[in-house]
Design an enzyme around this catalytic site. Structure first.
Site, PDB file in Angstrom:
ATOM      1  N   HIS A 172       0.759  -0.982  -0.132  1.00  0.00           N
ATOM      2  CA  HIS A 172      -0.085   0.210  -0.067  1.00  0.00           C
ATOM      3  C   HIS A 172       1.217   1.183  -0.389  1.00  0.00           C
ATOM      4  CE1 HIS A 172      -4.018   2.229   1.815  1.00  0.00           C
ATOM      5  NE2 HIS A 172      -2.403   3.243   1.701  1.00  0.00           N
ATOM      6  N   GLU A 173       1.788   1.400   0.710  1.00  0.00           N
ATOM      7  CA  GLU A 173       2.755   2.318   1.095  1.00  0.00           C
ATOM      8  C   GLU A 173       4.452   2.442  -0.354  1.00  0.00           C
ATOM      9  OE1 GLU A 173       2.646   5.056   3.141  1.00  0.00           O
ATOM     10  OE2 GLU A 173       0.820   3.324   4.799  1.00  0.00           O
ATOM     11  N   HIS A 224       1.785   4.417  -3.186  1.00  0.00           N
ATOM     12  CA  HIS A 224       2.194   6.000  -3.100  1.00  0.00           C
ATOM     13  C   HIS A 224       2.805   6.238  -2.866  1.00  0.00           C
ATOM     14  CE1 HIS A 224      -1.917   6.422  -0.747  1.00  0.00           C
ATOM     15  NE2 HIS A 224      -1.678   6.081   0.217  1.00  0.00           N
TER      16      HIS A 224
HETATM   17 ZN   LIG Z   1      -2.840   5.583   2.313  1.00  0.00          ZN
END
Ligand SMILES: [Zn+2]
Length: 376
Positions: A60-61, A64
């Site tokens: 998830h990170e 980004h």
């Molecule tokens: Zn996030």
């Protein structure tokens, strides 16, 4: 974030693990040990699930970070901690579309992962219960990770999406940030209130209530820091290098020896570096690090120009340059001082500590993408 250690680099981004993350690792592992399975199998499944969960938050990170980087928002590091993960940017997006893509990438990635584990659950259910249970748990946690972070309170992902939409429609970055951070603070307070209510109304659910309250508290803090940072950027927007530099600096000539430099410039100046200039023209900068690269017995015979970082390899600020971009450049290159030059001549020096004193607030405050996990 202090109390974190480096795990290594992925795609050039420093990955860090905060000690508080181990609490989660243990909680998740223990809660997934099913008593009716073989003891060893239970533990293997519990630990595997925890590690896959870790990988999910990291993915998830990374989404980004990689989408951010592709859109000109550099990411310095990712830290995983008890409430989830935080990606540390070196500067904010300069375009609404870049922010939108970067913010949406995390939840999108978590949804895809949730789908994949959902599929795994579908394929293994009724065939191999332990793997099916693991897949189901990971599918729901990733779906929750996506949903929870889409709550529109800045600086959560949803809050960033919200800000980018306001920003794009109004063209006013400052106002969009103020609204989104205010909503973020409100969401934080609501979580705290909700958490406290859960603890009182459902005493057996005290842990969930406490968790929610802590997330709320963290979110409120992050939103307040982002709000302050937005105000600070607006304030800083009006200043240039000329306003924030110190005109009192010393510059050593390039033909003196390292010993002379230490005696005459480094020690009296009390700084860890010195600029080098001949007749006002900047030649380079010498830091203690440069000096240490020369054996001490050679200090009397080595000229400064041989150890300095020459001007063409330096980051230099220009008199008219805006203070904000200087601060970002310093953060990005991890440097503590920048000579200010006008038409090749030194006119001043910007040291990070002076700049910070000038701003009275640290630049990193708020420049984070915190992604919270919700284990309720
Ligand atoms: Zn996030």
């Amino acid at each position: 974030m202090s109390g974190a250690f480096n795990l290594g680099k992925l795609f050039g981004i420093q990955i860090r693990l905060h000690f508080s993350w181990f609490i989660i690792f243990i909680l998740v592992t223990v809660s997934l040990v099913y008593p009716d399975w073989l003891r060893l199998l239970s533990w293997v499944i519990g630990i595997t699930t925890s590690l896959l969960f870790f990988a999910s938050v990291l993915a998830h990170e990374l989404s980004h970070s990689l989408v951010g980087r592709a859109n000109d928002v550099p990411i310095k590091s990712i830290t995983l901690f008890i409430f989830g993960g935080v990606a540390q940017m070196t500067r904010e997006a300069t375009k609404a579309s870049a922010e939108l893509k970067m913010a949406a990438a995390g939840p999108a990635c978590s949804l895809v992962i949730a789908g994949l584990f959902g599929l795994l659950w579908f394929l293994t259910r009724g065939i191999f219960a332990p793997v099916a249970a693991m897949a189901l748990w990971l599918a729901s946690v990733n779906a929750l990770l996506a949903a929870f972070n889409l709550i529109p309170g800045f600086p959560l992902d949803g809050g960033r999406v919200f800000r980018s939409i306001l920003w794009r429609s109004s063209g006013d970055y400052g106002r969009a940030t103020r609204i989104a951070t205010r909503v973020g603070q409100g969401v934080g307070y609501l979580f705290i209130l909700g958490g406290v209510l859960i603890m009182f109304i459902f005493p057996q659910g005290w842990f969930n209530g406490l968790w929610l309250a802590f997330i709320g508290w963290f979110l409120e803090n992050a939103a307040t820091a982002s709000y302050r940072q937005a105000r600070w950027r607006e304030t800083l927007g009006g200043f240039t290098a000329a306003d924030v530099m110190t005109p009192d600096y010393a510059a050593a000539p390039s033909d003196i020896t390292v010993s002379q430099l230490i005696q005459r410039y480094i020690i009296p100046g009390g700084r860890r570096f010195s600029m080098v200039a001949d007749e006002g023209r900047l030649q380079g900068v010498v830091t203690l690090h440069n000096i240490m690269s020369v054996p001490q017995q050679d200090w009397d015979i080595t000229p400064v120009k041989e150890v300095m970082t020459p001007v063409d390899k330096l980051k230099i600020a220009y008199l008219e340059q805006d203070a904000l971009s200087i601060m970002e450049q310093m953060d990005e290159s991890d440097i503590n001082q920048m000579p200010v030059v006008s038409e090749g001549r030194i006119v001043g020096l910007i040291a990070r500590d002076n700049l910070l004193r000038f701003l009275r607030i640290h630049s990193e405050l708020g420049m984070k993408v915190p992604c919270m996990m919700c284990l309720l």
